[in-house]
Design a protein around this motif. Structure first.
Motif, PDB file in Angstrom:
ATOM      1  N   SER A  82       0.834  -1.192   0.000  1.00  7.90           N
ATOM      2  CA  SER A  82       0.000   0.000   0.000  1.00  7.90           C
ATOM      3  C   SER A  82       0.872   1.247   0.000  1.00  7.90           C
ATOM      4  O   SER A  82       1.944   1.258   0.595  1.00  7.90           O
ATOM      5  CB  SER A  82      -0.919  -0.006   1.218  1.00  7.90           C
ATOM      6  N   PRO A  83       0.413   2.321  -0.656  1.00  2.00           N
ATOM      7  CA  PRO A  83       1.232   3.518  -0.719  1.00  2.00           C
ATOM      8  C   PRO A  83       1.344   4.244   0.614  1.00  2.00           C
ATOM      9  O   PRO A  83       2.290   4.952   0.847  1.00  2.00           O
ATOM     10  CB  PRO A  83       0.517   4.384  -1.760  1.00  2.00           C
ATOM     11  N   LYS A  84       0.362   4.044   1.513  1.00  2.00           N
ATOM     12  CA  LYS A  84       0.459   4.727   2.798  1.00  2.00           C
ATOM     13  C   LYS A  84       1.463   4.014   3.690  1.00  2.00           C
ATOM     14  O   LYS A  84       1.637   2.800   3.618  1.00  2.00           O
ATOM     15  CB  LYS A  84      -0.907   4.789   3.483  1.00  2.00           C
ATOM     16  N   ALA A  85       2.107   4.760   4.522  1.00  2.00           N
ATOM     17  CA  ALA A  85       3.101   4.183   5.422  1.00  2.00           C
ATOM     18  C   ALA A  85       2.384   3.402   6.514  1.00  2.00           C
ATOM     19  O   ALA A  85       1.355   3.823   7.026  1.00  2.00           O
ATOM     20  CB  ALA A  85       3.943   5.293   6.036  1.00  2.00           C
ATOM     21  N   LEU A  86       2.918   2.245   6.859  1.00  2.00           N
ATOM     22  CA  LEU A  86       2.337   1.450   7.921  1.00  2.00           C
ATOM     23  C   LEU A  86       2.632   2.097   9.260  1.00  2.00           C
ATOM     24  O   LEU A  86       3.741   2.541   9.520  1.00  2.00           O
ATOM     25  CB  LEU A  86       2.916   0.033   7.890  1.00  2.00           C
ATOM     26  N   SER A  87       1.641   2.120  10.102  1.00  2.00           N
ATOM     27  CA  SER A  87       1.822   2.735  11.407  1.00  2.00           C
ATOM     28  C   SER A  87       1.981   1.648  12.463  1.00  2.00           C
ATOM     29  O   SER A  87       1.792   0.464  12.201  1.00  2.00           O
ATOM     30  CB  SER A  87       0.622   3.625  11.740  1.00  2.00           C
ATOM     31  N   VAL A  88       2.272   2.072  13.668  1.00  2.00           N
ATOM     32  CA  VAL A  88       2.439   1.137  14.773  1.00  2.00           C
ATOM     33  C   VAL A  88       1.108   0.470  15.085  1.00  2.00           C
ATOM     34  O   VAL A  88       1.065  -0.700  15.458  1.00  2.00           O
ATOM     35  CB  VAL A  88       3.000   1.880  16.010  1.00  2.00           C
ATOM     36  N   ASP A  89      -0.011   1.156  14.876  1.00  2.00           N
ATOM     37  CA  ASP A  89      -1.327   0.590  15.161  1.00  2.00           C
ATOM     38  C   ASP A  89      -1.673  -0.569  14.239  1.00  2.00           C
ATOM     39  O   ASP A  89      -2.400  -1.469  14.607  1.00  2.00           O
ATOM     40  CB  ASP A  89      -2.408   1.665  15.027  1.00  2.00           C
ATOM     41  N   ASP A  90      -1.151  -0.573  13.003  1.00  2.00           N
ATOM     42  CA  ASP A  90      -1.440  -1.624  12.037  1.00  2.00           C
ATOM     43  C   ASP A  90      -0.450  -2.771  12.082  1.00  2.00           C
ATOM     44  O   ASP A  90      -0.612  -3.753  11.377  1.00  2.00           O
ATOM     45  CB  ASP A  90      -1.431  -1.050  10.611  1.00  2.00           C
ATOM     46  N   PHE A  91       0.584  -2.691  12.881  1.00  2.00           N
ATOM     47  CA  PHE A  91       1.644  -3.698  12.942  1.00  2.00           C
ATOM     48  C   PHE A  91       1.056  -5.046  13.336  1.00  2.00           C
ATOM     49  O   PHE A  91       0.413  -5.189  14.358  1.00  2.00           O
ATOM     50  CB  PHE A  91       2.706  -3.265  13.962  1.00  2.00           C
ATOM     51  N   GLY A  92       1.232  -6.068  12.521  1.00  2.00           N
ATOM     52  CA  GLY A  92       0.778  -7.416  12.825  1.00  2.00           C
ATOM     53  C   GLY A  92      -0.573  -7.753  12.241  1.00  2.00           C
ATOM     54  O   GLY A  92      -0.953  -8.907  12.213  1.00  2.00           O
ATOM     55  N   LEU A  93      -1.337  -6.782  11.786  1.00  2.00           N
ATOM     56  CA  LEU A  93      -2.650  -7.046  11.225  1.00  2.00           C
ATOM     57  C   LEU A  93      -2.632  -7.154   9.710  1.00  2.00           C
ATOM     58  O   LEU A  93      -3.543  -7.689   9.122  1.00  2.00           O
ATOM     59  CB  LEU A  93      -3.635  -5.938  11.617  1.00  2.00           C
ATOM     60  N   GLN A  94      -1.615  -6.620   9.063  1.00  2.00           N
ATOM     61  CA  GLN A  94      -1.553  -6.615   7.612  1.00  2.00           C
ATOM     62  C   GLN A  94      -1.242  -8.018   7.104  1.00  2.00           C
ATOM     63  O   GLN A  94      -0.333  -8.657   7.581  1.00  2.00           O
ATOM     64  CB  GLN A  94      -0.476  -5.646   7.118  1.00  2.00           C
ATOM     65  N   LYS A  95      -2.001  -8.476   6.123  1.00  2.00           N
ATOM     66  CA  LYS A  95      -1.760  -9.770   5.498  1.00  2.00           C
ATOM     67  C   LYS A  95      -1.209  -9.545   4.105  1.00  2.00           C
ATOM     68  O   LYS A  95      -1.685  -8.690   3.372  1.00  2.00           O
ATOM     69  CB  LYS A  95      -3.063 -10.553   5.381  1.00  2.00           C
ATOM     70  N   LYS A  96      -0.197 -10.295   3.737  1.00  2.76           N
ATOM     71  CA  LYS A  96       0.386 -10.266   2.401  1.00  2.76           C
ATOM     72  C   LYS A  96       0.893  -8.883   2.008  1.00  2.76           C
ATOM     73  O   LYS A  96       0.844  -8.510   0.864  1.00  2.76           O
ATOM     74  CB  LYS A  96      -0.630 -10.731   1.362  1.00  2.76           C
ATOM     75  N   VAL A  97       1.339  -8.128   2.965  1.00  2.72           N
ATOM     76  CA  VAL A  97       1.895  -6.811   2.686  1.00  2.72           C
ATOM     77  C   VAL A  97       3.289  -6.779   3.283  1.00  2.72           C
ATOM     78  O   VAL A  97       3.509  -7.221   4.409  1.00  2.72           O
ATOM     79  CB  VAL A  97       1.028  -5.686   3.295  1.00  2.72           C
ATOM     80  N   ILE A  98       4.223  -6.268   2.553  1.00  8.82           N
ATOM     81  CA  ILE A  98       5.585  -6.180   3.051  1.00  8.82           C
ATOM     82  C   ILE A  98       5.627  -5.114   4.124  1.00  8.82           C
ATOM     83  O   ILE A  98       5.278  -3.965   3.893  1.00  8.82           O
ATOM     84  CB  ILE A  98       6.557  -5.841   1.904  1.00  8.82           C
ATOM     85  N   GLU A  99       6.008  -5.513   5.322  1.00 10.71           N
ATOM     86  CA  GLU A  99       6.041  -4.588   6.441  1.00 10.71           C
ATOM     87  C   GLU A  99       7.476  -4.150   6.686  1.00 10.71           C
ATOM     88  O   GLU A  99       8.100  -4.536   7.659  1.00 10.71           O
ATOM     89  CB  GLU A  99       5.458  -5.254   7.691  1.00 10.71           C
ATOM     90  N   ASP A 100       7.996  -3.318   5.791  1.00 11.78           N
ATOM     91  CA  ASP A 100       9.381  -2.899   5.939  1.00 11.78           C
ATOM     92  C   ASP A 100       9.504  -1.553   6.650  1.00 11.78           C
ATOM     93  O   ASP A 100      10.588  -1.190   7.065  1.00 11.78           O
ATOM     94  CB  ASP A 100      10.100  -2.863   4.599  1.00 11.78           C
ATOM     95  N   GLU A 101       8.414  -0.804   6.801  1.00 14.60           N
ATOM     96  CA  GLU A 101       8.492   0.467   7.503  1.00 14.60           C
ATOM     97  C   GLU A 101       8.675   0.256   9.006  1.00 14.60           C
ATOM     98  O   GLU A 101       9.437   0.934   9.651  1.00 14.60           O
ATOM     99  CB  GLU A 101       7.238   1.320   7.248  1.00 14.60           C
ATOM    100  N   VAL A 102       7.927  -0.679   9.580  1.00 14.62           N
ATOM    101  CA  VAL A 102       8.010  -0.959  11.008  1.00 14.62           C
ATOM    102  C   VAL A 102       8.407  -2.423  11.158  1.00 14.62           C
ATOM    103  O   VAL A 102       7.680  -3.314  10.754  1.00 14.62           O
ATOM    104  CB  VAL A 102       6.649  -0.724  11.707  1.00 14.62           C
ATOM    105  N   SER A 103       9.572  -2.686  11.749  1.00 16.82           N
ATOM    106  CA  SER A 103       9.993  -4.070  11.924  1.00 16.82           C
ATOM    107  C   SER A 103      10.073  -4.459  13.398  1.00 16.82           C
ATOM    108  O   SER A 103      10.228  -5.631  13.703  1.00 16.82           O
ATOM    109  CB  SER A 103      11.340  -4.310  11.257  1.00 16.82           C
TER     110      SER A 103
END
Length: 173
Positions: A82-103
């Motif tokens: 997704s073009p929007k930056a992943l936030s701390v609130d969404d960490f762990g809920l995203q499926k099939k999305v590369i979570e490289d902003e917050v590790s």
């Protein structure tokens, strides 16, 4: 009659298999591109040129609101970060999305509960709820400062900086 139906089915399946191998070659060409914009443009061109298959057209009903050209996009192409930056609130809920902003996130444990099998369920001060996936014993208490980081294959590890042990967890809420 029966033999001609079988022969027609084999011909249709072989044509579909040839189309899939051609699509696989085109996907590998797009995947080999190192520039992100060039790779995305290549995938977009493939999606625009995709023709709806006979199976998709036959099973599409007027109730189904998905356009046939959207339904025929291969699964490897439809996964786009997704073009929007992943936030701390969404960490762990995203499926099939590369979570490289917050590790890795740090938080404090607000409450600890155990389920029927002895796995802990913790609530963090940011409202997130996590459950232990592994069966190994891991001691955690209320008020403890912990971290949750991404692991291999879209898994998550819970640990603390004061000890060298982690346990696998899954986000519930």
């Amino acid at each position: 009659m029966r033999l001609s139906l079988i022969a027609a089915g084999i011909i249709l399946m072989s044509a579909n298999a040839y189309a899939n191998t051609n699509l696989g070659q085109q996907l590998s060409i797009c995947a080999a591109k190192t520039d992100k914009t060039a790779r995305l443009t290549c995938y977009d061109t493939l999606a625009a040129n995709a023709k709806p298959s006979a199976h998709i057209m036959a099973t599409a009903s007027p109730v189904n609101s998905i356009a046939p050209e959207v339904a025929t996009v291969p699964a490897a192409v439809s996964v786009v970060a997704s073009p929007k930056a992943l936030s701390v609130d969404d960490f762990g809920l995203q499926k099939k999305v590369i979570e490289d902003e917050v590790s890795k996130i740090y938080s404090e444990v607000v409450s600890v509960k155990k389920d029927a099998l002895g796995a802990f369920i913790i609530t963090l001060n940011n409202g997130q709820v996590w459950k232990q996936n592994s069966s190994k014993y891991y001691k955690i208490k209320k008020g403890q400062h912990i971290f949750i980081e991404t692991g291999a294959l879209n898994s998550f590890l819970l640990g603390s900086d004061d000890r060298n042990a982690t346990t696998r967890v899954k986000r519930l809420k």
